[in-house]
Design a protein around this motif. Structure first.
Motif, PDB file in Angstrom:
ATOM      1  N   LEU A 169      -5.601 -16.434  -4.257  1.00 61.82           N
ATOM      2  CA  LEU A 169      -6.514 -15.308  -4.056  1.00 61.82           C
ATOM      3  C   LEU A 169      -5.787 -13.974  -4.089  1.00 61.82           C
ATOM      4  N   PHE A 170      -4.564 -13.935  -3.562  1.00 60.93           N
ATOM      5  CA  PHE A 170      -3.757 -12.708  -3.630  1.00 60.93           C
ATOM      6  C   PHE A 170      -3.581 -12.312  -5.096  1.00 60.93           C
ATOM      7  N   THR A 171      -3.332 -13.308  -5.921  1.00 63.07           N
ATOM      8  CA  THR A 171      -3.142 -13.050  -7.342  1.00 63.07           C
ATOM      9  C   THR A 171      -4.464 -12.686  -8.020  1.00 63.07           C
ATOM     10  N   LYS A 172      -5.503 -13.418  -7.709  1.00 59.26           N
ATOM     11  CA  LYS A 172      -6.802 -13.197  -8.354  1.00 59.26           C
ATOM     12  C   LYS A 172      -7.327 -11.786  -8.115  1.00 59.26           C
ATOM     13  N   PHE A 173      -7.234 -11.321  -6.871  1.00 53.54           N
ATOM     14  CA  PHE A 173      -7.813 -10.028  -6.523  1.00 53.54           C
ATOM     15  C   PHE A 173      -6.809  -8.870  -6.662  1.00 53.54           C
ATOM     16  N   HIS A 174      -5.601  -9.175  -7.124  1.00 56.02           N
ATOM     17  CA  HIS A 174      -4.564  -8.128  -7.261  1.00 56.02           C
ATOM     18  C   HIS A 174      -4.424  -7.361  -5.945  1.00 56.02           C
ATOM     19  N   CYS A 175      -4.241  -8.108  -4.880  1.00 56.67           N
ATOM     20  CA  CYS A 175      -4.217  -7.522  -3.538  1.00 56.67           C
ATOM     21  C   CYS A 175      -2.977  -6.650  -3.331  1.00 56.67           C
ATOM     22  N   LYS A 176      -3.128  -5.687  -2.458  1.00 58.85           N
ATOM     23  CA  LYS A 176      -1.992  -4.885  -2.035  1.00 58.85           C
ATOM     24  C   LYS A 176      -1.185  -5.666  -0.999  1.00 58.85           C
ATOM     25  N   ALA A 177       0.129  -5.587  -1.080  1.00 62.98           N
ATOM     26  CA  ALA A 177       0.980  -6.155  -0.034  1.00 62.98           C
ATOM     27  C   ALA A 177       1.095  -5.113   1.066  1.00 62.98           C
ATOM     28  N   LEU A 178       0.478  -5.384   2.202  1.00 63.93           N
ATOM     29  CA  LEU A 178       0.372  -4.390   3.277  1.00 63.93           C
ATOM     30  C   LEU A 178       1.538  -4.552   4.241  1.00 63.93           C
ATOM     31  N   ASP A 179       2.370  -3.530   4.298  1.00 69.59           N
ATOM     32  CA  ASP A 179       3.568  -3.586   5.132  1.00 69.59           C
ATOM     33  C   ASP A 179       3.211  -3.712   6.610  1.00 69.59           C
ATOM     34  N   GLY A 180       4.159  -4.283   7.359  1.00 63.76           N
ATOM     35  CA  GLY A 180       3.940  -4.510   8.778  1.00 63.76           C
ATOM     36  C   GLY A 180       3.726  -3.234   9.570  1.00 63.76           C
ATOM     37  N   HIS A 181       4.299  -2.146   9.105  1.00 64.90           N
ATOM     38  CA  HIS A 181       4.023  -0.816   9.652  1.00 64.90           C
ATOM     39  C   HIS A 181       3.633   0.071   8.477  1.00 64.90           C
ATOM     40  N   PRO A 182       2.819   1.097   8.697  1.00 59.80           N
ATOM     41  CA  PRO A 182       2.208   1.822   7.576  1.00 59.80           C
ATOM     42  C   PRO A 182       3.225   2.478   6.637  1.00 59.80           C
ATOM     43  N   THR A 183       2.906   2.410   5.359  1.00 61.83           N
ATOM     44  CA  THR A 183       3.614   3.170   4.323  1.00 61.83           C
ATOM     45  C   THR A 183       2.562   3.734   3.375  1.00 61.83           C
ATOM     46  N   PRO A 184       2.929   4.738   2.594  1.00 59.07           N
ATOM     47  CA  PRO A 184       1.949   5.357   1.687  1.00 59.07           C
ATOM     48  C   PRO A 184       1.505   4.485   0.523  1.00 59.07           C
ATOM     49  N   GLN A 185       1.964   3.248   0.464  1.00 57.78           N
ATOM     50  CA  GLN A 185       1.380   2.325  -0.496  1.00 57.78           C
ATOM     51  C   GLN A 185      -0.108   2.165  -0.209  1.00 57.78           C
ATOM     52  N   THR A 186      -0.488   2.410   1.051  1.00 59.76           N
ATOM     53  CA  THR A 186      -1.875   2.308   1.486  1.00 59.76           C
ATOM     54  C   THR A 186      -2.583   3.644   1.314  1.00 59.76           C
ATOM     55  N   PRO A 187      -3.791   3.666   0.737  1.00 58.01           N
ATOM     56  CA  PRO A 187      -4.536   4.924   0.600  1.00 58.01           C
ATOM     57  C   PRO A 187      -4.723   5.633   1.944  1.00 58.01           C
ATOM     58  N   PHE A 188      -4.746   6.938   1.903  1.00 58.19           N
ATOM     59  CA  PHE A 188      -4.910   7.808   3.061  1.00 58.19           C
ATOM     60  C   PHE A 188      -3.706   7.766   4.007  1.00 58.19           C
ATOM     61  N   VAL A 189      -2.609   7.173   3.588  1.00 65.50           N
ATOM     62  CA  VAL A 189      -1.391   7.167   4.394  1.00 65.50           C
ATOM     63  C   VAL A 189      -0.356   8.039   3.700  1.00 65.50           C
ATOM     64  N   TRP A 190       0.250   8.935   4.431  1.00 58.60           N
ATOM     65  CA  TRP A 190       1.192   9.900   3.863  1.00 58.60           C
ATOM     66  C   TRP A 190       2.619   9.663   4.328  1.00 58.60           C
ATOM     67  N   LEU A 191       2.774   8.989   5.467  1.00 53.86           N
ATOM     68  CA  LEU A 191       4.086   8.836   6.077  1.00 53.86           C
ATOM     69  C   LEU A 191       4.394   7.363   6.331  1.00 53.86           C
ATOM     70  N   SER A 192       5.671   7.051   6.376  1.00 57.39           N
ATOM     71  CA  SER A 192       6.099   5.759   6.900  1.00 57.39           C
ATOM     72  C   SER A 192       6.319   5.921   8.397  1.00 57.39           C
ATOM     73  N   THR A 193       5.569   5.174   9.196  1.00 58.43           N
ATOM     74  CA  THR A 193       5.607   5.390  10.651  1.00 58.43           C
ATOM     75  C   THR A 193       5.902   4.079  11.360  1.00 58.43           C
ATOM     76  N   GLY A 194       7.135   3.680  11.313  1.00 54.00           N
ATOM     77  CA  GLY A 194       7.530   2.495  12.049  1.00 54.00           C
ATOM     78  C   GLY A 194       8.421   2.826  13.223  1.00 54.00           C
ATOM     79  N   PRO A 195       9.584   3.454  12.982  1.00 55.41           N
ATOM     80  CA  PRO A 195      10.506   3.756  14.080  1.00 55.41           C
ATOM     81  C   PRO A 195       9.862   4.680  15.110  1.00 55.41           C
ATOM     82  N   SER A 196      10.085   4.397  16.368  1.00 53.66           N
ATOM     83  CA  SER A 196       9.419   5.127  17.448  1.00 53.66           C
ATOM     84  C   SER A 196       9.673   6.622  17.362  1.00 53.66           C
ATOM     85  N   GLY A 197       8.596   7.377  17.372  1.00 56.53           N
ATOM     86  CA  GLY A 197       8.684   8.824  17.438  1.00 56.53           C
ATOM     87  C   GLY A 197       8.847   9.523  16.116  1.00 56.53           C
TER      88      GLY A 197
END
Length: 894
Positions: A169-197
């Protein structure tokens, strides 16, 4: 609601050890009116701001959202459900009631921004984004952007998955690989926000950049954080900067649930002490200069929405940033609460998980599938997808609620269109630099050209280059420094603009920022955020020894952000921010080893994916303009120039036979080429050691007739941008095999350039003696490190002699048995004998054995008038002289 708040604390008691019964009383008051800030509290019973229909629609959405969070964790067995659930109604009120943004274009930089600075809430962010997308798919499909710019329900199949997975299904729907903490690979995300602060600091920078661009009409930057995420020092630094800069478009939403990974009492809570800190979020924010609104029940849509509306209304008349502190429960109605819900949840299809689904199933009359059969990657994925289809059914079957939610989103879009921001002080324009062919390494401004014999600092030359670019781009460069603005020349970057520190209302013309004081940690994040918008370059400066280790996390997360956004926008250019290492190297010696640490280059150089980082290590002030222009036009995510503090003499490079300064743009270049065939190659990196070479070593090399080619490393990453053919032409593997290095940095940074064991053994660097250097003038520290002219010359001579000995002995072995002649023309031959521990030769006219070490001694004196000069040094001087002076052995070596 209350209009103001005064904090006071009284303490009474006897002094320790005092015999008097007199009581001491201390009163402390925080006068908010005097500060120009306010505290307000929103509780139940106030005026409703939402209709019953609106509350009903939002409540239905929140039930779907909470259930989707449970589904995502259960099928991934990974993530952070607790904080995702507790912030749900905060975020829903923002997205559906109080933000202005263009849903159809996630790349619209004039929209309001919502940043999950609490990166562990990514599970919730993905769920929230998918719910919003599903609502628009049902209610207003015509407004959906391109698939790459959507967060579809199907994309949730990629939650915490690697992009290389190949499940059906990941292949069929050409899914995005969603990182464990946000990165701009995701729409409406501008920053990588993993490390505290780090997300907080970068969001402050984004807010500042937007305020500089649009003034009073700047979009808002909303951030979602928890009280645990406020404990890092860099957050306090960033909050101070936001308040000192007058960022009234910055709104912090604090999900105060008192639960972290290891504690259920993170902060002080009334009379109860916190495990980690002794403030509560309201106190910290008030003392930092924020307007603060407290929401007693963060799950009451009326209170939450009213507080957000109040913050937005009052921010327009304020010169301070705002914060709303919502009291919540981590893992609310999930079945796991408090710290246990931070990174843990229900086991795969456990009874507890099924119980968490029941409220949804009862409310919507839908049933989630139950898992049966063998657990494989494929069967788990199918079960996940089947559950997502139930979520889809909820939106499709509840047409009235979905339609209402769609209208909320339409109103947010209309609000954005009706209030598009307008340019504030005059739009900075980086294109005036990037697209300007007249700004090139060869065409330097007069201010960046330094006359031979003059004195100039590298830091000053860099500031001149950046200031020239700043004027070209109408002020697109914003600079901050850790309370060393003058000594790192950071202030000069803003010359010709406003004096003093930038302030959104009071001093918007300035290009110099107040970043909270001695705050390298926050500076890195703030400057990366400034660059993120794409209209500015943020520049953060301090001692290299502090700037690099304290900004390395911001540099890395910014690089990740810039690289991952290309998954959605393949043609997107990196947005550069500059880590300015303003006092670098041994010559910072007066401040001692704590400030003159040479290992900072090692942390950045070649430690990032190619193209994301460019380090610069110039030695000549005239190299700063060509290097800076070349590096910036390459558009790395991070540029890190390492420049020194003291004045340097500007040498007449042409008169000395040195390559021109413009040659530095290749990254590696031949600084000095000897006449004829080189006996060895010497590589330099670092202004401190290179200046010693040019002033004290080069004349001696010429005087003694040593033939060496000298290379300089101005930027490893610029060198790596060249194609392999050109790199090999400049610095080949053969050269590396015959080279030694003299570096002002650490040993690991030399390994690429020196590949032979003897070359590495001969290489000089500050820590070679196994000790940190002491304090004193730069010259004294260079001498202590064994990098002064005498030490360099001795090392070079020894290395060249070693190479010559190896080459000469190889030829001596090659020509054994051939006829040679003494000074008096006596013919002889010789045999090379290996004794097991050494090598020696035995001439045919004598039984004497002449060891290899005797040839080494004599070679140091070649050319020699005759054997008499070495009579006392070697055995068989006549034969030694005859062999060393034979053209077959010499072959131009000496």
């Amino acid at each position: 609601m209350t209009d103001s708040m005064t904090l006071s604390k009284q303490d009474s008691g006897s002094s320790r050890g005092a015999t008097s019964s007199m009581k001491q009383e201390t009163t402390f008051e925080l006068n908010l009116a005097e500060r120009g800030t306010y505290f307000q509290q929103v509780t139940a019973g106030g005026k409703d701001v939402l209709s019953a229909k609106e509350v009903s629609a939002l409540s239905a959405l929140d039930l779907i959202y909470r259930t989707l969070c449970a589904v995502m964790f259960n099928h991934s067995s990974s993530g952070h459900p607790g904080g995702s659930v507790s912030c749900g109604r905060i975020v829903e009120s923002l997205l559906y009631q109080n933000m202005r943004y263009n849903f159809s274009d996630p790349n619209d930089k004039t929209s309001d921004y919502l940043i999950f600075t609490a990166g562990h809430k990514a599970l919730g962010m993905y769920a929230m984004w998918a719910c919003r997308n599903e609502i628009m798919r049902v209610a207003h499909p015509e407004l959906l952007p391109d698939v790459l710019q959507q967060m579809r329900l199907e994309d949730l199949l990629g939650f915490r998955k690697n992009p290389t997975i190949t499940t059906p299904l990941f292949t069929k729907f050409h899914c995005k690989a969603l990182d464990g903490h946000p990165t701009p690979q995701t729409p409406f995300v501008w920053l990588s926000t993993g490390p505290s602060g780090v997300g907080v600091t970068a969001s402050v920078g984004m807010s500042l950049a937007l305020k500089d661009l649009y003034g009073d009409s700047a979009p808002y930057v909303h951030i979602v954080e928890g009280e645990g995420g406020m404990t890092p020092g860099r957050v306090s630094e960033a909050l101070a900067s936001a308040a000192s800069s007058g960022l009234n478009n910055f709104v912090m939403h604090v999900d105060w649930n008192q639960a972290a990974i290891d504690s259920n009492s993170v902060t002080r809570d009334g009379s109860s002490a916190g495990d980690y800190v002794q403030w509560d979020p309201r106190e910290l924010l008030l003392t930092q200069g924020f307007n603060v609104i407290y929401v007693a029940d963060g799950f009451d849509f009326q209170q939450v929405t009213a507080a957000q509306q109040l913050a937005l209304e009052q921010s327009r008349n304020s010169q301070s940033p705002s914060a709303i502190v919502y009291r919540t429960t981590k893992g609310w109605r999930y079945g796991v609460e408090g710290k246990k819900s931070h990174g843990g949840g229900h086991k795969f299809y456990s009874d507890e998980y099924l119980q968490a689904l029941e409220p949804f199933e009862k409310e919507f009359g839908l049933s989630f599938p139950r898992f049966e059969g063998e657990k494989t990657a494929e069967t788990r994925e199918q079960a996940f997808y089947d559950s997502l289809l139930v979520i889809r059914q909820a939106f499709e079957s509840q047409s009235e609620n979905t339609s209402a939610l769609g209208e909320f989103l339409m109103k947010r879009n209309q609000a954005h269109q009706s209030s598009l921001p307008k340019s504030g002080r005059g739009m900075p324009d980086l294109a005036l630099f990037y697209d300007n062919d007249n700004l090139s390494p060869e065409k330097r401004p007069e201010i960046c050209s330094y006359k031979n014999g003059s004195q100039q600092t590298l830091r000053g030359a860099l500031a001149h280059a950046l200031n020239s670019i700043n004027h070209t781009t109408k002020g697109a460069l914003l600079a901050a420094s850790a309370d060393v603005y003058g000594s790192t020349n950071t202030t000069n970057i803003g010359d010709g603009f406003g004096e003093g520190f930038w302030h959104a209302q009071k001093n918007p013309q300035s290009r110099i920022l107040s970043a909270g004081g001695i705050c390298e940690d926050a500076i890195g994040g703030i400057c990366s955020g400034i660059s993120t918008i794409g209209q500015h370059i943020g520049i953060g400066s301090s001692y290299g020894a502090f700037m690099v280790p304290l900004t390395v996390i911001s540099a890395r997360t910014h690089s990740i952000a810039q690289q991952t956004i290309r998954h959605r926008n393949p043609d997107e250019q990196f947005k550069t921010f500059i880590v300015l290492c303003g006092h670098t190297g041994i010559k910072t010696g007066e401040d001692g080893p704590t400030h003159a640490e040479p290992n900072t280059l090692q942390m950045f150089q070649e430690n990032y994916p190619r193209g994301t980082m460019i380090t610069l290590t110039p030695w000549d002030p005239n190299e700063l303009w060509p290097l800076t222009v070349t590096a910036l036009k390459a558009r790395p995510a991070v540029m890190a120039p390492f420049v020194t503090r003291p004045n340097e003499t500007v040498f007449d490079r042409a008169a000395l036979g040195l390559a021109p300064a413009e040659a530095s743009v290749k990254g590696v270049y031949k600084l000095y080429a000897c006449d004829g065939e080189a006996q060895a190659s010497i590589v330099y990196q670092g202004s401190d050691v290179a200046n010693v070479f040019v002033s004290g070593v080069l004349p001696k090399l010429k005087e003694r007739g040593l033939k060496v080619d000298v290379y300089y490393i101005a930027s490893v990453e610029l060198f790596d941008r060249l194609d392999s053919t050109e790199r090999a032409e400049i610095y080949s593997a053969t050269t590396a095999g015959s080279a030694m290095m003299i570096s002002g940095f650490t040993l690991p940074t030399t390994y690429r350039w020196v590949t032979s064991p003897k070359g590495r053994e001969a290489t000089l660097y500050p820590h070679k003696h196994g000790e940190y250097l002491g304090s004193g003038t730069g010259e004294m520290c260079i001498e202590e490190a064994g990098l002064d002219a005498r030490a360099q010359l001795t090392a070079i001579e020894g290395f060249v002699r070693g190479i010559m000995i190896a080459k000469v002995w190889k030829r001596i072995v090659q020509f054994q048995g051939k006829e040679f002649y003494t000074k008096t023309k006596l013919p002889f031959t010789y045999e090379v004998v290996n004794t097991g521990t050494s090598e020696t030769i035995i001439p045919s006219r004598t039984d004497w054995s002449i060891p290899k070490r005797d040839f080494e001694k004599a070679l140091a004196l070649v050319p020699i008038d005759g054997p008499g000069r070495i009579n006392s040094m070697v055995q068989g001087p006549a034969y030694t002289w005859g062999i060393l002076h034979d053209d077959r052995v010499r072959q131009g070596l000496y």
